[in-house]
Design a protein around this motif. Structure first.
Motif, PDB file in Angstrom:
ATOM      1  N   ARG A   1      13.869  18.397   3.379  1.00 36.14           N
ATOM      2  CA  ARG A   1      14.906  17.746   2.576  1.00 36.14           C
ATOM      3  C   ARG A   1      14.345  16.985   1.379  1.00 36.14           C
ATOM      4  NH1 ARG A   1      16.688  17.783   7.820  1.00 36.14           N
ATOM      5  NH2 ARG A   1      18.878  18.446   8.088  1.00 36.14           N
ATOM      6  N   LEU A   2      13.048  16.804   1.331  1.00 39.82           N
ATOM      7  CA  LEU A   2      12.462  15.981   0.273  1.00 39.82           C
ATOM      8  C   LEU A   2      12.595  16.572  -1.127  1.00 39.82           C
ATOM      9  CD1 LEU A   2       9.310  14.647   2.133  1.00 39.82           C
ATOM     10  CD2 LEU A   2      11.299  13.325   1.384  1.00 39.82           C
ATOM     11  N   PRO A   3      12.413  17.887  -1.327  1.00 41.56           N
ATOM     12  CA  PRO A   3      12.565  18.405  -2.691  1.00 41.56           C
ATOM     13  C   PRO A   3      13.925  18.093  -3.295  1.00 41.56           C
ATOM     14  CG  PRO A   3      11.471  20.022  -1.327  1.00 41.56           C
ATOM     15  CD  PRO A   3      11.943  18.936  -0.397  1.00 41.56           C
ATOM     16  N   GLY A   4      14.982  18.188  -2.495  1.00 44.90           N
ATOM     17  CA  GLY A   4      16.312  17.893  -3.007  1.00 44.90           C
ATOM     18  C   GLY A   4      16.494  16.443  -3.391  1.00 44.90           C
ATOM     19  N   LEU A   5      15.757  15.547  -2.728  1.00 40.90           N
ATOM     20  CA  LEU A   5      15.859  14.121  -3.031  1.00 40.90           C
ATOM     21  C   LEU A   5      14.969  13.702  -4.197  1.00 40.90           C
ATOM     22  CD1 LEU A   5      15.836  12.768   0.632  1.00 40.90           C
ATOM     23  CD2 LEU A   5      17.795  12.776  -0.925  1.00 40.90           C
ATOM     24  N   LEU A   6      13.797  14.320  -4.312  1.00 36.23           N
ATOM     25  CA  LEU A   6      12.850  13.927  -5.346  1.00 36.23           C
ATOM     26  C   LEU A   6      13.063  14.669  -6.658  1.00 36.23           C
ATOM     27  CD1 LEU A   6       9.608  13.639  -3.176  1.00 36.23           C
ATOM     28  CD2 LEU A   6      11.092  11.785  -3.977  1.00 36.23           C
ATOM     29  N   GLY A   7      13.579  15.892  -6.582  1.00 36.40           N
ATOM     30  CA  GLY A   7      13.857  16.658  -7.793  1.00 36.40           C
ATOM     31  C   GLY A   7      12.610  17.215  -8.451  1.00 36.40           C
ATOM     32  N   THR A   8      12.837  18.002  -9.497  1.00 34.93           N
ATOM     33  CA  THR A   8      11.718  18.661 -10.183  1.00 34.93           C
ATOM     34  C   THR A   8      11.096  17.803 -11.276  1.00 34.93           C
ATOM     35  OG1 THR A   8      13.279  19.737 -11.684  1.00 34.93           O
ATOM     36  CG2 THR A   8      12.625  20.974  -9.725  1.00 34.93           C
ATOM     37  N   ASP A   9      11.909  16.964 -11.920  1.00 33.37           N
ATOM     38  CA  ASP A   9      11.411  16.118 -13.001  1.00 33.37           C
ATOM     39  C   ASP A   9      11.105  14.727 -12.470  1.00 33.37           C
ATOM     40  OD1 ASP A   9      11.650  18.091 -15.014  1.00 33.37           O
ATOM     41  OD2 ASP A   9      13.812  17.719 -15.093  1.00 33.37           O
ATOM     42  N   ARG A  10       9.964  14.192 -12.872  1.00 28.36           N
ATOM     43  CA  ARG A  10       9.482  12.932 -12.306  1.00 28.36           C
ATOM     44  C   ARG A  10       9.248  11.903 -13.397  1.00 28.36           C
ATOM     45  NH1 ARG A  10       4.981  10.107 -10.966  1.00 28.36           N
ATOM     46  NH2 ARG A  10       4.818   9.295  -8.826  1.00 28.36           N
ATOM     47  N   ALA A  11       9.914  10.775 -13.276  1.00 25.58           N
ATOM     48  CA  ALA A  11       9.678   9.661 -14.191  1.00 25.58           C
ATOM     49  C   ALA A  11       8.477   8.867 -13.690  1.00 25.58           C
ATOM     50  CB  ALA A  11      10.910   8.764 -14.238  1.00 25.58           C
ATOM     51  N   PRO A  12       7.876   8.023 -14.541  1.00 29.91           N
ATOM     52  CA  PRO A  12       6.791   7.155 -14.063  1.00 29.91           C
ATOM     53  C   PRO A  12       7.244   6.331 -12.860  1.00 29.91           C
ATOM     54  CG  PRO A  12       6.916   7.090 -16.456  1.00 29.91           C
ATOM     55  CD  PRO A  12       8.121   7.858 -15.985  1.00 29.91           C
ATOM     56  N   CYS A  13       6.335   6.097 -11.942  1.00 31.84           N
ATOM     57  CA  CYS A  13       6.684   5.332 -10.739  1.00 31.84           C
ATOM     58  C   CYS A  13       7.133   3.924 -11.127  1.00 31.84           C
ATOM     59  CB  CYS A  13       5.482   5.263  -9.798  1.00 31.84           C
ATOM     60  SG  CYS A  13       5.783   4.209  -8.356  1.00 31.84           S
TER      61      CYS A  13
ATOM     62  N   PRO B   1       0.771  -1.242   0.000  1.00 32.40           N
ATOM     63  CA  PRO B   1       0.000   0.000   0.000  1.00 32.40           C
ATOM     64  C   PRO B   1       0.801   1.289   0.000  1.00 32.40           C
ATOM     65  CG  PRO B   1      -0.023  -1.013   2.171  1.00 32.40           C
ATOM     66  CD  PRO B   1       0.651  -1.982   1.264  1.00 32.40           C
ATOM     67  N   THR B   2       2.100   1.203   0.210  1.00 36.11           N
ATOM     68  CA  THR B   2       2.919   2.412   0.151  1.00 36.11           C
ATOM     69  C   THR B   2       3.943   2.280  -0.971  1.00 36.11           C
ATOM     70  OG1 THR B   2       4.531   1.582   1.765  1.00 36.11           O
ATOM     71  CG2 THR B   2       2.657   2.839   2.633  1.00 36.11           C
ATOM     72  N   CYS B   3       4.486   3.416  -1.392  1.00 34.39           N
ATOM     73  CA  CYS B   3       5.435   3.447  -2.512  1.00 34.39           C
ATOM     74  C   CYS B   3       6.868   3.286  -1.996  1.00 34.39           C
ATOM     75  CB  CYS B   3       5.292   4.772  -3.254  1.00 34.39           C
ATOM     76  SG  CYS B   3       6.477   4.963  -4.612  1.00 34.39           S
ATOM     77  N   PRO B   4       7.577   2.226  -2.379  1.00 36.40           N
ATOM     78  CA  PRO B   4       8.945   2.026  -1.894  1.00 36.40           C
ATOM     79  C   PRO B   4       9.892   3.171  -2.258  1.00 36.40           C
ATOM     80  CG  PRO B   4       8.094  -0.012  -2.829  1.00 36.40           C
ATOM     81  CD  PRO B   4       7.105   1.067  -3.169  1.00 36.40           C
ATOM     82  N   ARG B   5       9.743   3.727  -3.453  1.00 38.56           N
ATOM     83  CA  ARG B   5      10.615   4.832  -3.867  1.00 38.56           C
ATOM     84  C   ARG B   5      10.430   6.046  -2.963  1.00 38.56           C
ATOM     85  NH1 ARG B   5       9.546   9.494  -6.485  1.00 38.56           N
ATOM     86  NH2 ARG B   5       7.375   8.825  -6.652  1.00 38.56           N
ATOM     87  N   LEU B   6       9.189   6.417  -2.733  1.00 40.92           N
ATOM     88  CA  LEU B   6       8.905   7.586  -1.911  1.00 40.92           C
ATOM     89  C   LEU B   6       9.238   7.319  -0.442  1.00 40.92           C
ATOM     90  CD1 LEU B   6       7.810  10.445  -2.195  1.00 40.92           C
ATOM     91  CD2 LEU B   6       5.501   9.529  -1.849  1.00 40.92           C
ATOM     92  N   SER B   7       8.970   6.113   0.019  1.00 44.85           N
ATOM     93  CA  SER B   7       9.292   5.747   1.399  1.00 44.85           C
ATOM     94  C   SER B   7      10.789   5.822   1.657  1.00 44.85           C
ATOM     95  CB  SER B   7       8.775   4.340   1.701  1.00 44.85           C
ATOM     96  OG  SER B   7       7.366   4.280   1.618  1.00 44.85           O
ATOM     97  N   SER B   8      11.574   5.356   0.685  1.00 47.85           N
ATOM     98  CA  SER B   8      13.028   5.412   0.825  1.00 47.85           C
ATOM     99  C   SER B   8      13.528   6.851   0.917  1.00 47.85           C
ATOM    100  CB  SER B   8      13.683   4.698  -0.360  1.00 47.85           C
ATOM    101  OG  SER B   8      15.089   4.769  -0.284  1.00 47.85           O
ATOM    102  N   ALA B   9      12.925   7.739   0.132  1.00 42.62           N
ATOM    103  CA  ALA B   9      13.309   9.151   0.186  1.00 42.62           C
ATOM    104  C   ALA B   9      12.986   9.746   1.547  1.00 42.62           C
ATOM    105  CB  ALA B   9      12.591   9.928  -0.913  1.00 42.62           C
TER     106      ALA B   9
END
Length: 290
Positions: free
Chosen positions: A241-253, A131-139
């Motif tokens: 700190r999340l914006p620096g880890l996730l960035g402005t451009d987003r690829a498909p999950c 139910p949660t996103c591993p990519r986002l959780s790791s960030a």
């Protein structure tokens, strides 16, 4: 695609520090009014939206939080990634007050809440096996650790109805089930985020040991608030700190969160209720073409 971070703040998290061009905006949804207006702005160049889950001043109980309106409002604003921050009790000795737990599983024991955007007129079934996103959780874990916070990656969250805290028998039962933390707001929020094709991460901030721990006694609001005061500043530090880890451009999950509805709609196209489809314009417009 561009990243837009949505933060749902739980008890103790009522603002985000450092938002540029910040303003509170009113969002109308087909599911009623959200918990509050949404604070929108930019943080380190990344668009961000903040919604206080209980409303400013803590006016909504866990049961009366308008979960569907909240998720719809964030999706309607263009949010791509939702970080849910909430207070919780610990059901494990090693998850101590002040620690953060990055939730990856739930047991849903709530019973007084609307849990889906779909129903009669347009039926859909999405998978919430994970139910949660591993990519986002790791960030989130990385951002929290960078702020000196003790983080546990992975944990099962028991979602109870509330608003009362657990009985001792319940607390012991949930421990026997292998649950790690207990809270009142994780569900149906995570399920609704999946239906809305939003990546979702849950950060549970431990405030107490529920009531199972013999040397800590029963939970009371004063104890929770005392720990929340410290946790809230750490939570805001993590978010910063999340914006620096996730960035402005987003690829498909890579885990498919943003394509959760691809094979979920069961109702035949000719049998779908137009009024129901109209309510789903933000949530499922990609797949329903509404």
């Amino acid at each position: 695609m561009k990243t837009m971070i949505g933060v749902i703040g739980g008890s103790g998290i009522y603002q985000i520090d450092g938002l540029e061009g910040a303003s509170w905006v009113k969002v109308k949804t087909p599911w009623g009014a959200p918990s509050d207006q949404v604070l929108v702005g930019r943080l380190d160049g990344v668009p961000m939206a903040f919604l206080p889950r209980h409303g400013r001043g803590h006016v909504h109980s866990p049961t009366t939080v308008p979960y569907r309106a909240n998720i719809d409002a964030l999706k309607r604003l263009g949010v791509t990634d939702v970080i849910a921050v909430s207070a919780c009790g610990s059901l494990r000795e090693d998850m101590a007050p002040g620690d953060f737990v990055i939730v990856d599983q739930y047991i849903d024991r709530t019973f007084g809440r609307e849990k889906s955007f779909f129903g009669t007129g347009c039926v859909a079934h999405v998978s919430v096996a994970h139910p949660t996103c591993p990519r986002l959780s790791s960030a989130c874990a990385q951002a929290a650790r960078a702020g000196g916070i003790k983080v546990h990656e992975g944990g099962t969250y028991l979602a109870m109805e509330g608003p009362q805290f657990s009985t001792l028998a319940e607390s012991k039962l949930y421990r026997s089930w292998g649950c790690d933390v207990i809270g009142m707001t994780g569900m149906p929020e995570a399920k609704l985020a999946r239906e809305a094709e939003l990546c979702y991460a849950s950060v549970a901030m431990v405030t107490d040991y529920d009531c199972w721990h013999e040397s800590h006694g029963a939970v009371d609001v004063a104890t929770v608030i005392a720990t929340l005061t410290a946790n809230s500043s750490q939570g805001r530090s993590m978010v910063s700190r999340l914006p620096g880890l996730l960035g402005t451009d987003r690829a498909p999950c890579p885990h498919g969160c943003d394509r959760a509805l691809d094979n979920a709609i069961m109702t035949a196209p000719e049998m779908r209720d137009p009024e129901v489809l109209a309510r789903l314009d933000a949530i499922a417009g990609r797949i329903l073409k509404v």
